[in-house]
Design a protein around this motif. Structure first.
Motif, mmCIF file in Angstrom:
data_model
loop_
_atom_site.group_PDB
_atom_site.id
_atom_site.type_symbol
_atom_site.label_atom_id
_atom_site.label_comp_id
_atom_site.label_asym_id
_atom_site.label_seq_id
_atom_site.Cartn_x
_atom_site.Cartn_y
_atom_site.Cartn_z
ATOM 1 N N UNK A 8 4.139 1.858 6.293
ATOM 2 C CA UNK A 8 4.838 0.753 6.766
ATOM 3 C C UNK A 8 6.289 0.643 6.658
ATOM 4 N N UNK A 9 7.089 1.583 5.736
ATOM 5 C CA UNK A 9 8.531 1.453 5.603
ATOM 6 C C UNK A 9 8.972 2.252 6.872
ATOM 7 N N UNK A 10 8.152 3.365 7.271
ATOM 8 C CA UNK A 10 8.823 4.047 8.458
ATOM 9 C C UNK A 10 8.843 3.266 9.855
ATOM 10 N N UNK A 11 7.995 2.387 10.096
ATOM 11 C CA UNK A 11 7.996 1.523 11.362
ATOM 12 C C UNK A 11 9.093 0.772 11.334
ATOM 13 N N UNK A 12 9.823 0.796 12.573
ATOM 14 C CA UNK A 12 11.090 -0.156 12.653
ATOM 15 C C UNK A 12 10.641 -1.101 13.632
ATOM 16 N N UNK A 13 11.063 -2.427 13.605
ATOM 17 C CA UNK A 13 10.688 -3.398 14.729
ATOM 18 C C UNK A 13 11.766 -3.397 15.646
ATOM 19 N N UNK A 14 11.952 -2.246 16.111
ATOM 20 C CA UNK A 14 13.168 -2.051 17.302
ATOM 21 C C UNK A 14 12.608 -1.578 18.737
ATOM 22 N N UNK A 15 11.308 -1.747 18.982
ATOM 23 C CA UNK A 15 10.958 -1.176 20.254
ATOM 24 C C UNK A 15 9.689 -2.201 20.812
ATOM 25 N N UNK A 16 9.283 -1.655 21.823
ATOM 26 C CA UNK A 16 7.969 -2.532 22.458
ATOM 27 C C UNK A 16 6.910 -1.474 22.209
ATOM 28 N N UNK A 17 6.605 -0.649 21.426
ATOM 29 C CA UNK A 17 5.574 0.043 20.879
ATOM 30 C C UNK A 17 4.314 -0.586 20.275
ATOM 31 N N UNK A 18 3.202 -0.199 20.391
ATOM 32 C CA UNK A 18 2.059 -0.983 19.316
ATOM 33 C C UNK A 18 2.023 -0.185 18.343
ATOM 34 N N UNK A 19 2.262 -0.638 17.020
ATOM 35 C CA UNK A 19 2.267 0.207 15.744
ATOM 36 C C UNK A 19 0.688 0.406 15.347
ATOM 37 N N UNK A 20 0.460 1.589 14.887
ATOM 38 C CA UNK A 20 -0.948 2.144 14.427
ATOM 39 C C UNK A 20 -0.725 2.890 13.273
ATOM 40 N N UNK A 21 -1.591 2.626 12.193
ATOM 41 C CA UNK A 21 -1.611 3.409 11.003
ATOM 42 C C UNK A 21 -2.997 4.275 10.979
ATOM 43 N N UNK A 22 -3.477 5.502 10.977
ATOM 44 C CA UNK A 22 -4.349 5.932 10.578
ATOM 45 C C UNK A 22 -4.611 6.607 9.541
ATOM 46 N N UNK A 23 -5.450 5.995 8.478
ATOM 47 C CA UNK A 23 -5.606 6.607 7.094
ATOM 48 C C UNK A 23 -6.675 7.450 7.039
ATOM 49 N N UNK A 24 -6.392 8.711 6.624
ATOM 50 C CA UNK A 24 -7.667 9.784 6.276
ATOM 51 C C UNK A 24 -7.626 9.894 4.789
ATOM 52 N N UNK A 25 -9.014 9.395 4.253
ATOM 53 C CA UNK A 25 -9.036 9.148 2.781
ATOM 54 C C UNK A 25 -10.478 9.079 2.341
ATOM 55 N N UNK A 26 -11.024 9.375 1.038
ATOM 56 C CA UNK A 26 -12.058 9.085 0.589
ATOM 57 C C UNK A 26 -12.132 7.724 -0.007
ATOM 58 N N UNK A 27 -11.030 6.842 -0.259
ATOM 59 C CA UNK A 27 -10.663 5.668 -0.624
ATOM 60 C C UNK A 27 -10.933 5.671 -2.324
ATOM 61 N N UNK A 28 -10.959 6.697 -2.961
ATOM 62 C CA UNK A 28 -11.141 6.463 -4.522
ATOM 63 C C UNK A 28 -9.929 6.692 -5.186
ATOM 64 N N UNK A 29 -9.090 5.284 -5.197
ATOM 65 C CA UNK A 29 -7.903 5.344 -5.778
ATOM 66 C C UNK A 29 -8.049 5.372 -7.237
ATOM 67 N N UNK A 30 -7.045 6.091 -7.989
ATOM 68 C CA UNK A 30 -7.135 5.949 -9.630
ATOM 69 C C UNK A 30 -5.666 6.032 -10.104
ATOM 70 N N UNK A 31 -4.639 5.931 -8.948
ATOM 71 C CA UNK A 31 -3.232 6.049 -9.449
ATOM 72 C C UNK A 31 -2.445 4.752 -8.714
ATOM 73 N N UNK A 32 -1.661 4.313 -9.495
ATOM 74 C CA UNK A 32 -0.781 2.983 -8.554
ATOM 75 C C UNK A 32 -1.644 1.566 -8.799
ATOM 76 N N UNK A 33 -1.456 1.018 -7.500
ATOM 77 C CA UNK A 33 -2.038 -0.326 -7.511
ATOM 78 C C UNK A 33 -3.760 0.118 -6.980
ATOM 79 N N UNK A 34 -4.634 0.046 -7.587
ATOM 80 C CA UNK A 34 -5.940 0.405 -7.365
ATOM 81 C C UNK A 34 -7.104 -0.855 -7.355
ATOM 82 N N UNK A 35 -6.596 -2.033 -7.777
ATOM 83 C CA UNK A 35 -7.475 -3.063 -7.809
ATOM 84 C C UNK A 35 -7.615 -3.244 -6.136
#
Length: 635
Positions: free
Chosen positions: A353-380
């Protein structure tokens, strides 16, 4: 003359663990070798636009001279809602009523206390409506189940699936009939079928209509059937259909224009999980998927890349053009990554999210590739999603690709849906490139960004409420209400195409338009599914439960909070049995006994006293649902 009352309760259960499979149970001297015969099994499907209503009728006969008990299932789509169940006796059809679950359970308990045998039928199959019947010698039962669902247009095609394989537990069916009637809101371009290998009669397309018919005799259904059709794009303002119920007006709005001109460019940030939980097949699949996705980017698109384990690291802190040189650089970088550390998904998403700059007319899209099994940081899971929603200030759509058989699918699906995306699940036995092909294509070409609809004064309760972009090959479906007597709707559609701003003003008359019966039900279906989805990911709340219950009772839908209940007053007289109706059983028996197949004229609509008495011993009809932890089926 005497009266018996037969109570059949249909209860909805959320099944957490696998249940015991349905098993045949035969009663009598044969010790379990007897089986019923299915005279007729018919599927009648009516599809209006994107709304499908399916009625499944089954006529079951006991061709023997001994009593038989047997369990049957109707297999329904995961996203469907049951709206009716009925049985036919003496030419009269008795329909179940939708009641609050506690009320239905209380009435059912009363029937048990009066001495009628009862129980619950469970199934190992997901999304099944299961029931058991007890048939006296030579008796027949006719039942009909109706369910309703919304279909999605993806990559230019609608898809309707009919689950027939295994629906009869390998029993032969005298006559198997399928009739699918399609009425589109715009002209149908092409229709095709998948799965079923038998002969089909496909009629059309003829303008906005098409149909599929199948009839077979003496078969055991072993294949499912899928019907797909494509439609031509609609006008820029979309198409509205209207309906009325209990003094209120309803509309369905289909928005699917094919905008000419330059497509809207996209800004992508791809996030790859290279933590320890992704080791082995999952990581290889994720790399393969990224190679395929990067190959499909257009030159006007921009992208960056983030990988995370214990911490998140960006390949570049800014977006770069999707030219061949940059694609080669990122693919070389990904190829050199190795598995390491813990799983801090939250850090990876925030870095993107930090990489996106609200400076253009493009459609912002994130594609997340993971197993979803978080165990570090905010994982609630709940706090994670709330934080992402708060910090997603550029309204980036998040598309999740879950890897591995043990992926946290519920979490990833919720994260995607709450951020105007969707999710798919790649199991370890799948070919990753083929598994995501249709999924990535569905968001590869945005036609309209910053999309909004304004219906003017009087229009209320429009759902869904958020749709930041319209993609090629898809459609936006909305439903709302307006007061009866309002003679027009002032519609404003606005957005941004690759060639600039779009604003379309249209005044649509509500007077003299054809009343479509499915439109109010479509609106209620949309609202119920929205509330159920909200509680699935955010927990149960009383206001949502009350609204779901109220809508389900008004529109007669079976939900987590309502049940079906039917009470049948049956007048019985001496000798009033099926054996007094030899026209149903020429030469001793049925087509099953004679080795022949049943025709439509063989389908009886009457049950005599013996089957009624055995129906008193019917087990309660239970719809058992276990929401399958699976993702996007289309590829």
């Amino acid at each position: 003359m005497r009266w018996n009352r037969i109570a059949v309760a249909v209860a909805l259960y959320m099944v957490i663990a696998s249940m015991a499979p349905l098993a045949a149970e035969a009663e009598g001297a044969s010790g379990g070798d007897l089986q019923p015969y299915i005279l007729h099994q018919g599927y009648e499907v009516e599809i209006n636009g994107a709304y499908a209503v399916t009625e499944v009728t089954r006529v079951i006969e006991n061709p023997s001279d001994e009593s038989i008990s047997y369990s049957f299932v109707f297999i329904i789509p995961e996203e469907a809602l049951i709206s009716n169940f009925s049985i036919q006796i003496g030419g009269v059809t008795y329909y179940a009523d939708v009641l609050e679950k506690d009320d239905a359970q209380e009435r059912y308990n009363e029937s048990v206390e009066e001495g009628r045998d009862s129980g619950l039928v469970s199934s190992s199959r997901t999304n099944t409506f299961a029931y058991s019947v007890s048939l006296s010698p030579r008796e027949t039962v006719r039942s009909t189940l109706r369910f309703e669902q919304m279909l999605l247009k993806e990559n230019g095609w609608y898809r309707y699936e009919l689950f027939m394989a295994g629906s009869t537990d390998s029993l032969k069916v005298g006559t198997l009939v399928v009739d699918v009637a399609i009425t589109s809101m715009s002209e149908i371009s092409e229709i095709r079928t998948e799965g079923y290998k038998g002969e089909l009669d496909v009629a059309g397309p003829r303008g906005a209509t098409a149909s599929v018919h199948m009839r077979q005799e003496d078969v055991s259904p072993s294949e499912d059937m899928a019907v797909e059709w494509s439609t031509k794009a609609g006008p820029m303002e979309g198409t509205l259909l209207f309906g009325e119920k209990d003094g209120a007006g309803y509309f369905v709005h289909v928005f699917d224009p094919d905008i000419e001109g330059t497509r809207v460019p996209k800004d992508f940030v791809f996030i790859l999980d290279n933590s320890g939980s992704m080791s082995g097949t999952k990581f290889s699949q994720a790399k393969e998927a990224l190679t395929s996705i990067y190959g499909g980017l257009y030159r006007e698109d921009r992208f960056s890349f983030v990988r995370f384990s214990t911490n998140a690291i960006a390949w570049k802190d800014e977006l770069v053009g999707a030219n061949d040189d940059n694609k080669d650089l990122i693919l070389d970088h990904i190829d050199g990554l190795v598995i390491e550390g813990g799983t801090n998904i939250h850090a990876g998403v925030l870095k993107a999210l930090d990489i996106f700059k609200n400076d253009g007319d493009s459609v912002p899209v994130i594609v997340l590739l993971t197993d979803g099994r978080a165990n570090v940081g905010l994982y609630n899971r709940s706090e994670f999603r709330k934080d992402v929603a708060l910090k997603n200030t550029v309204d980036a759509s998040i598309f999740c690709i879950a890897f591995g058989n043990g992926a946290d699918w519920t979490f990833l699906e919720a994260l995607a849906l709450e951020n105007n995306g969707k999710a798919t699940w790649v199991k370890e036995e799948m070919d990753a490139k083929n598994a995501i092909k249709g999924f990535t294509k569905s968001f590869s070409t945005p036609l309209v960004a910053d999309l909004s609809f304004d219906y003017g004064d009087g229009v209320t309760d429009v759902y869904p409420t958020s749709f930041p972009a319209h993609y090629k090959g898809s459609e936006v479906l909305l439903a709302g209400r307006f007061p009866i007597g309002q003679d027009e709707i002032s519609l404003v559609v606005s957005g941004r195409s690759g060639d600039g701003e779009i604003v379309k003003h249209t005044t649509i008359s509500t007077e003299g338009v054809e009343n479509q019966d499915f439109v109010p039900r479509f609106w209620a279906f949309q609202r119920i599914q929205y509330l159920l989805g909200h509680m699935k990911y955010n927990g149960t709340d009383n206001a949502s439960v009350d609204e779901i219950t109220e809508l389900a009772l008004e529109f007669q839908f079976v939900t987590d909070y309502t049940s079906l209940y039917v009470e049948l007053p049956i007048e019985m007289t001496e000798g009033n049995t099926m054996n007094d109706h030899p026209e149903y059983y020429p030469s001793y028996g049925s087509p099953a006994m004679d080795g022949g197949a049943a025709s439509e004229s063989d389908v009886p609509g009457f049950m005599g006293v013996e089957v009624l008495l055995s129906f008193i011993a019917i087990m309660s009809i239970g719809w058992t649902i276990r929401r399958s932890r699976r993702g996007h089926r289309r590829t």
